[in-house]
Design a protein around this motif. Structure first.
Motif, PDB file in Angstrom:
ATOM      1  N   ARG A 144       0.837  -1.204   0.000  1.00  0.00           N
ATOM      2  CA  ARG A 144       0.000   0.000   0.000  1.00  0.00           C
ATOM      3  C   ARG A 144       0.872   1.254   0.000  1.00  0.00           C
ATOM      4  O   ARG A 144       0.584   2.228  -0.712  1.00  0.00           O
ATOM      5  CB  ARG A 144      -0.929  -0.014   1.214  1.00  0.00           C
ATOM      6  N   ALA A 145       1.938   1.242   0.792  1.00  0.00           N
ATOM      7  CA  ALA A 145       2.836   2.397   0.814  1.00  0.00           C
ATOM      8  C   ALA A 145       3.528   2.575  -0.536  1.00  0.00           C
ATOM      9  O   ALA A 145       3.715   3.700  -1.007  1.00  0.00           O
ATOM     10  CB  ALA A 145       3.867   2.236   1.924  1.00  0.00           C
ATOM     11  N   THR A 146       3.893   1.463  -1.169  1.00  0.00           N
ATOM     12  CA  THR A 146       4.517   1.543  -2.494  1.00  0.00           C
ATOM     13  C   THR A 146       3.553   2.142  -3.509  1.00  0.00           C
ATOM     14  O   THR A 146       3.941   2.979  -4.340  1.00  0.00           O
ATOM     15  CB  THR A 146       4.968   0.148  -2.952  1.00  0.00           C
ATOM     16  N   GLU A 184       1.657   8.954   3.811  1.00  0.00           N
ATOM     17  CA  GLU A 184       0.744   8.698   4.929  1.00  0.00           C
ATOM     18  C   GLU A 184      -0.590   9.410   4.718  1.00  0.00           C
ATOM     19  O   GLU A 184      -1.660   8.853   5.003  1.00  0.00           O
ATOM     20  CB  GLU A 184       1.387   9.154   6.242  1.00  0.00           C
ATOM     21  N   ALA A 185      -0.531  10.642   4.212  1.00  0.00           N
ATOM     22  CA  ALA A 185      -1.770  11.392   3.996  1.00  0.00           C
ATOM     23  C   ALA A 185      -2.621  10.749   2.909  1.00  0.00           C
ATOM     24  O   ALA A 185      -3.855  10.706   3.015  1.00  0.00           O
ATOM     25  CB  ALA A 185      -1.436  12.840   3.636  1.00  0.00           C
ATOM     26  N   LEU A 186      -1.982  10.236   1.858  1.00  0.00           N
ATOM     27  CA  LEU A 186      -2.739   9.550   0.811  1.00  0.00           C
ATOM     28  C   LEU A 186      -3.380   8.275   1.340  1.00  0.00           C
ATOM     29  O   LEU A 186      -4.538   7.964   1.025  1.00  0.00           O
ATOM     30  CB  LEU A 186      -1.823   9.224  -0.373  1.00  0.00           C
ATOM     31  N   ASP A 221      -6.300   9.499   3.345  1.00  0.00           N
ATOM     32  CA  ASP A 221      -7.356  10.177   2.577  1.00  0.00           C
ATOM     33  C   ASP A 221      -8.032   9.236   1.585  1.00  0.00           C
ATOM     34  O   ASP A 221      -9.262   9.163   1.511  1.00  0.00           O
ATOM     35  CB  ASP A 221      -6.736  11.368   1.844  1.00  0.00           C
ATOM     36  N   VAL A 222      -7.216   8.512   0.816  1.00  0.00           N
ATOM     37  CA  VAL A 222      -7.751   7.702  -0.279  1.00  0.00           C
ATOM     38  C   VAL A 222      -7.926   6.247   0.121  1.00  0.00           C
ATOM     39  O   VAL A 222      -8.867   5.578  -0.315  1.00  0.00           O
ATOM     40  CB  VAL A 222      -6.821   7.801  -1.512  1.00  0.00           C
ATOM     41  N   GLY A 223      -7.030   5.761   0.961  1.00  0.00           N
ATOM     42  CA  GLY A 223      -7.040   4.339   1.269  1.00  0.00           C
ATOM     43  C   GLY A 223      -7.857   3.957   2.475  1.00  0.00           C
ATOM     44  O   GLY A 223      -7.908   2.785   2.859  1.00  0.00           O
ATOM     45  N   ALA A 224      -8.503   4.943   3.084  1.00  0.00           N
ATOM     46  CA  ALA A 224      -9.276   4.639   4.295  1.00  0.00           C
ATOM     47  C   ALA A 224     -10.484   3.770   3.978  1.00  0.00           C
ATOM     48  O   ALA A 224     -11.074   3.871   2.917  1.00  0.00           O
ATOM     49  CB  ALA A 224      -9.725   5.942   4.937  1.00  0.00           C
TER      50      ALA A 224
END
Length: 393
Positions: A324-326, A385-387, A390-393
């Motif tokens: 997910r971080a990638t 982290e913000a993405l 924001d998007v992955g929640a």
């Protein structure tokens, strides 16, 4: 001498003097207007004898030149082309102008038997490098980092001009064995692969079983198809995607800062602080964008909701924190690619507006390596982290 494409549309026109020198030339641009070459127009700095470029609707009549004066470049002996000339003000050329002139140079050089041409001018920029790829092939072909080699003056260029087609509904196509570039309604679509160079191509040309598609592309997949062409470059169908939908919503400041840091890290040292400054003055938001991935306005830039949805789907399919971080890092890099030209242009304008002494101080940093304090890396990490939030929640 008039040159036409295979559809019968005029592409270029050259007038030669009795002594074999070029009197005038013009090349057609993707939008249908013309760029004219006035040979030996001036002896003014920076190169002395120089050719001038004009933007004109018609071929110059005897006794004068019509249209808008644009800029000058090193004078060429057009009957015996021996180099790629330096251009004084590339930013003054209309879209496709530089490529059109370079392709004319490549066509004539190939006809004259010129095997290799070099560029030895003062501006070996990435923009020029990408333009040269459209009409030449670089040598050595196995250069490990072709752009770095070009900037170091280590490449030569073999003329490899493209075929230019002006089709129905204002379509413009470039071909070299395959469709490589398409311009339609002001949008330019590119192949992602040029020799060994991978080009950032969010508006992408790709082959499919039905022919050639021009699409919006992000995060490793097509998001929206716009045109279907035949392999020969003929327009088969204009594809109208579903109407763009989605309420505008702000993008988190940490995401904006991380994208700006990614752009700054990949730009020249004098521009980096200005890039981050201008980014802070822009409101970044998700929202509906028609037939594009971004919409640029004076005080805001909107990123297409289709990009956000694609990222959300990618994050949902990724297993575990690492993948997910990638994926989020990939999104930051792609957003930097989408916004980079606009941020750099605004940063350059800001530097140009500074007093001369301030400009000189900024230029003194030219060639300075990126800051080693990790600031850009931390900003990008915060954006990831913000993405994810924001998007992955």
């Amino acid at each position: 001498m008039k040159i036409f494409d295979r559809l019968g549309n005029p592409v270029s026109e050259l007038a030669w003097a009795g002594d074999g020198s070029l009197e005038s030339a013009r090349v057609r641009l993707p939008d249908g207007s013309w760029l004219s070459v006035e040979p030996r127009a001036t002896t003014a700095p920076p190169w002395g004898l120089s050719d001038r470029l004009w933007r004109a609707e018609r071929f110059p009549e005897p006794g004068g030149w019509a249209g808008e004066r644009l800029t000058v470049f090193e004078a060429l002996d057009w009957a015996r082309i021996d180099r790629i000339p330096s251009l004084a003000e590339p930013a003054r050329l209309p879209p496709g102008g530089g490529t059109a002139v370079l392709n004319l140079i490549a066509e004539l050089a190939r006809e004259q038997g010129a095997a290799r041409l070099a560029y030895r001018g003062p501006y070996p920029t990435e923009q020029l490098f990408l333009a040269l790829l459209e009409s030449f092939r670089y040598e050595p072909a196995d250069a490990q980092d072709p752009l770095a080699a070009f900037m170091a003056g280590e490449l030569v260029w073999t003329p490899a001009p493209h075929e230019r087609l002006f089709g129905a509904e204002g379509l413009y196509v470039q071909r070299r064995g395959r469709v490589e570039k398409v311009v339609f309604r002001g949008a330019a679509y590119y192949r992602p692969d040029w020799q060994s160079v991978a080009r950032h191509a969010p508006k992408r040309v790709r082959d499919v079983s039905e022919g050639v598609l021009c699409s919006l592309w992000a995060l490793g997949r097509p998001l929206e198809d716009h045109l279907l062409l035949s392999p020969a470059g003929d327009l088969l169908r204009v594809l109208e995607p579903a109407a763009a939908e989605g309420l505008a919503r702000p993008i988190a400041p940490d995401i904006r800062a991380g994208v700006a840091a990614a752009v700054a890290a990949g730009s020249g040292a004098p521009l980096a602080p200005a890039i981050e400054d201008v980014a802070r003055a822009i409101a970044l938001e998700w929202g509906a964008v028609t037939r594009d991935l971004i919409l640029v306005e004076r005080d805001r830039i909107r990123v297409s909701e289709s990009f956000r949805r694609a990222l959300a789907e990618t994050l949902a399919a990724a297993g575990g924190r690492g993948p997910r971080a990638t994926a989020a890092l990939t999104a930051v890099v792609e957003l930097a690619g989408l916004l980079g030209d606009e941020l750099r242009a605004r940063a350059q304008a800001r530097l140009a507006a500074l007093p001369p002494e301030a400009q000189a101080r900024a230029l003194d940093a030219l060639g300075t390596p990126p800051p080693a304090d990790g600031r850009h890396a931390r900003a990008i990490a915060d954006a990831i982290e913000a993405l994810l939030s924001d998007v992955g929640a």
